[in-house]
Design a protein around this motif. Structure first.
Motif, mmCIF file in Angstrom:
data_model
loop_
_atom_site.group_PDB
_atom_site.id
_atom_site.type_symbol
_atom_site.label_atom_id
_atom_site.label_comp_id
_atom_site.label_asym_id
_atom_site.label_seq_id
_atom_site.Cartn_x
_atom_site.Cartn_y
_atom_site.Cartn_z
ATOM 1 N N LYS A 41 0.842 -1.197 0.000
ATOM 2 C CA LYS A 41 0.000 0.000 0.000
ATOM 3 C C LYS A 41 0.874 1.243 0.000
ATOM 4 N N SER A 42 0.583 2.139 -0.911
ATOM 5 C CA SER A 42 1.353 3.376 -0.989
ATOM 6 C C SER A 42 1.102 4.221 0.257
ATOM 7 N N PRO A 43 2.050 5.111 0.634
ATOM 8 C CA PRO A 43 1.841 5.976 1.802
ATOM 9 C C PRO A 43 0.556 6.788 1.712
ATOM 10 N N CYS A 44 0.225 7.247 0.511
ATOM 11 C CA CYS A 44 -0.977 8.062 0.337
ATOM 12 C C CYS A 44 -2.240 7.244 0.610
ATOM 13 N N LEU A 45 -2.275 5.987 0.148
ATOM 14 C CA LEU A 45 -3.429 5.140 0.407
ATOM 15 C C LEU A 45 -3.511 4.798 1.888
ATOM 16 N N ARG A 46 -2.352 4.521 2.516
ATOM 17 C CA ARG A 46 -2.361 4.219 3.941
ATOM 18 C C ARG A 46 -2.873 5.412 4.746
ATOM 19 N N GLU A 47 -2.526 6.622 4.298
ATOM 20 C CA GLU A 47 -3.019 7.808 4.989
ATOM 21 C C GLU A 47 -4.538 7.886 4.911
ATOM 22 N N LEU A 48 -5.099 7.565 3.745
ATOM 23 C CA LEU A 48 -6.551 7.565 3.589
ATOM 24 C C LEU A 48 -7.203 6.474 4.438
ATOM 25 N N LEU A 49 -6.596 5.291 4.456
ATOM 26 C CA LEU A 49 -7.129 4.200 5.264
ATOM 27 C C LEU A 49 -7.212 4.598 6.736
ATOM 28 N N LEU A 50 -6.136 5.202 7.238
ATOM 29 C CA LEU A 50 -6.096 5.593 8.652
ATOM 30 C C LEU A 50 -7.059 6.733 8.925
ATOM 31 N N LEU A 51 -7.148 7.665 7.981
ATOM 32 C CA LEU A 51 -8.011 8.834 8.182
ATOM 33 C C LEU A 51 -9.478 8.428 8.257
ATOM 34 N N PHE A 52 -9.916 7.540 7.372
ATOM 35 C CA PHE A 52 -11.306 7.086 7.399
ATOM 36 C C PHE A 52 -11.567 6.210 8.619
ATOM 37 N N ALA A 53 -10.549 5.472 9.067
ATOM 38 C CA ALA A 53 -10.739 4.528 10.169
ATOM 39 C C ALA A 53 -10.942 5.220 11.505
ATOM 40 N N ILE A 54 -10.331 6.393 11.704
ATOM 41 C CA ILE A 54 -10.418 7.034 13.021
ATOM 42 C C ILE A 54 -11.714 7.827 13.195
#
Length: 468
Positions: A41-54
């Motif tokens: 997973k690219s850093p940008c996708l991981r950032e989106l994953l974490l942002l939506f998860a919190i």
């Protein structure tokens, strides 16, 4: 396979071998190692994953993320992928924080438990606090990352033990100002609420001259039931909880930083390391701790900081008032009587009249009491925390904090608003990891972490780099 914002990208993998030995492979040496069927997973996708998860549940967050990214059938992100990513990132962040804290403590001469490491040069009678100051000053000068926290001329003068010209401790509010505030507050007050300076055994820190305000609180979320529990087990089992301890630190410039850990001891080690790293222990004044009266928090603070540097523990007004309402609701017969008792003891506690409040509870009409044990528990709570209950109205008059409302907000953002909804339950690692990822965002450290795997460990990090 790379999973990015624009979709999934298939790439060829290469490796170099010497005979039968594999010496280089792009799968491990260029990209972090993943599972056999897992895409990088690219850093940008991981950032989106974490942002939506919190912000909301993994299922809802994943549905929105797939909609935003226009993922086609077969390329959609699964909610378990999001949950696993959060747990993995949270564990890595916890590991990095612990490692950083241990390095900081070692640099300043402390072991991982926060205890001073004895000198190998023989016995010394030098005061530990002064030695801490000398060492930390030199470390701050050596560390460019701490330049913005370097001391002012006034703070350097205090650190060098050069007292002010009038011999007064500049970290304390003057006695004249305290007396004037008391006189103003006593005007028109009934005798029971009159403030007597002789009865106050507390000092009043200058709000412009403190090391830090620290709010500590335990936050509980429902724990997941064991997967292998028996089918015929009793339906009513004692509910288990997952605990997160959250710390909200605020310096004199109102900049804040939020930390979390699964236990009190670990959070205090992180707090101690953070204070050292930001040069706060060299500043004049005290550490001010706001707690809810829990014995484990109080004892842990005293165990780590007592004899090392000046600190003050204050029972948070929000929790004190909440405790009174909860206990009296269970103790009194009906809300009318309960409110009558509250209307009497709350002003007493606000004025620091703990003994008077205890005497009032002891003299309550037994016909108004539903459960005497809850009255005894409330009295015991007052007695255990008496020395930590200040004159709140006087502190407020002097412009000092009386409550950990900022800490309560941090608790809400880090844990409660996300993990304490109906029907939600958590594993210990899942709950702690999600809280850790949330605090990373509250501290604006997500970009540095996702791009460089670094944590600033500084107040007011406003880095807003785009993860790409």
């Amino acid at each position: 396979m790379i999973d990015a914002e624009l979709g999934r990208i298939k790439i060829d993998q290469f490796e170099i071998r010497e005979g039968s030995e594999k010496v280089f492979t792009t799968r491990k040496d260029v990209f972090p190692e993943t599972g056999p069927r897992e895409a990088f997973k690219s850093p940008c996708l991981r950032e989106l994953l974490l942002l939506f998860a919190i912000d909301e549940s993994f299922r809802k967050g994943t549905d929105k993320l797939n909609r935003v990214l226009l993922r086609k059938e077969g390329e959609t992100i699964q909610f378990r992928t999001v949950a696993n990513t959060v747990e993995r990132e949270g564990e890595l962040i916890e590991e990095e924080r612990s490692k950083k804290a241990e390095e900081i403590l070692k640099r300043y001469g402390f072991d991982p438990e926060g205890q001073k490491i004895p000198s190998n040069k023989g016995e010394t009678h030098e005061n530990e606090h002064s030695r801490l100051k000398d060492e930390s000053i030199s470390k701050i000068r050596e560390d460019p990352g701490l330049a913005k926290d370097s001391q002012s001329a006034e703070e350097k003068r205090i650190t060098s033990n050069e007292g002010p010209d009038d011999g007064r401790d500049p970290s304390q509010i003057t006695e004249e100002r305290v007396k004037q505030a008391i006189e103003e507050l006593n005007l028109g007050k009934e005798k029971e609420l009159q403030i007597d300076r002789a009865d106050l055994h507390e000092t009043f820190e200058d709000p412009k001259c403190i090391k830090a305000n620290i709010s500590l609180d335990d936050v509980l979320a429902k724990k997941q039931k064991e997967a292998d529990r028996k089918k015929n087990a009793p339906s009513k089992e004692k509910r288990a909880f997952v605990k997160n301890t959250v710390a909200h630190l605020e310096n004199g410039e109102k900049a804040f930083y939020v930390l979390n850990a699964p236990c009190v001891e670990k959070i205090l080690i992180l707090v101690f390391a953070f204070l050292l790293y930001n040069g706060l222990l060299n500043r004049a004044g005290q550490l001010i701790f706001f707690i809810d009266g829990a014995a484990d928090l109080r004892l842990a603070i005293q165990s780590l900081f007592l004899g090392l540097l000046p600190f003050k523990i204050i029972l948070d007004w929000f929790h004190l008032e909440k405790k009174c309402k909860e206990r009296l609701s269970m103790a009194m017969k009906g809300k009318v009587i309960r409110n009558k008792v509250l209307d009497h003891i709350i002003p007493l506690l606000w004025h620091g009249k703990v003994e008077t409040a205890i005497a009032y509870l002891q003299d309550l009409n037994k016909d108004d009491i539903k459960n005497q044990e809850d009255i005894k528990r409330l009295i015991g709570y007052f007695e255990r925390n008496m020395e930590y209950i200040p004159c709140y109205v006087l502190r407020q008059k002097l412009g000092l904090r009386v409550s950990s409302n900022r800490g309560e907000k941090a608790n809400d953002l880090a844990v409660s608003s996300r993990q304490k909804h109906n029907g939600m339950s958590w594993s210990t690692s899942g709950s702690t990891s999600l809280a850790t990822v949330t605090t990373l965002h509250l501290n604006h450290e997500q970009s540095d972490w996702l791009l460089h795997r670094k944590i600033s460990f500084h107040f007011g990090n406003s880095s807003e780099k785009v993860a790409a």
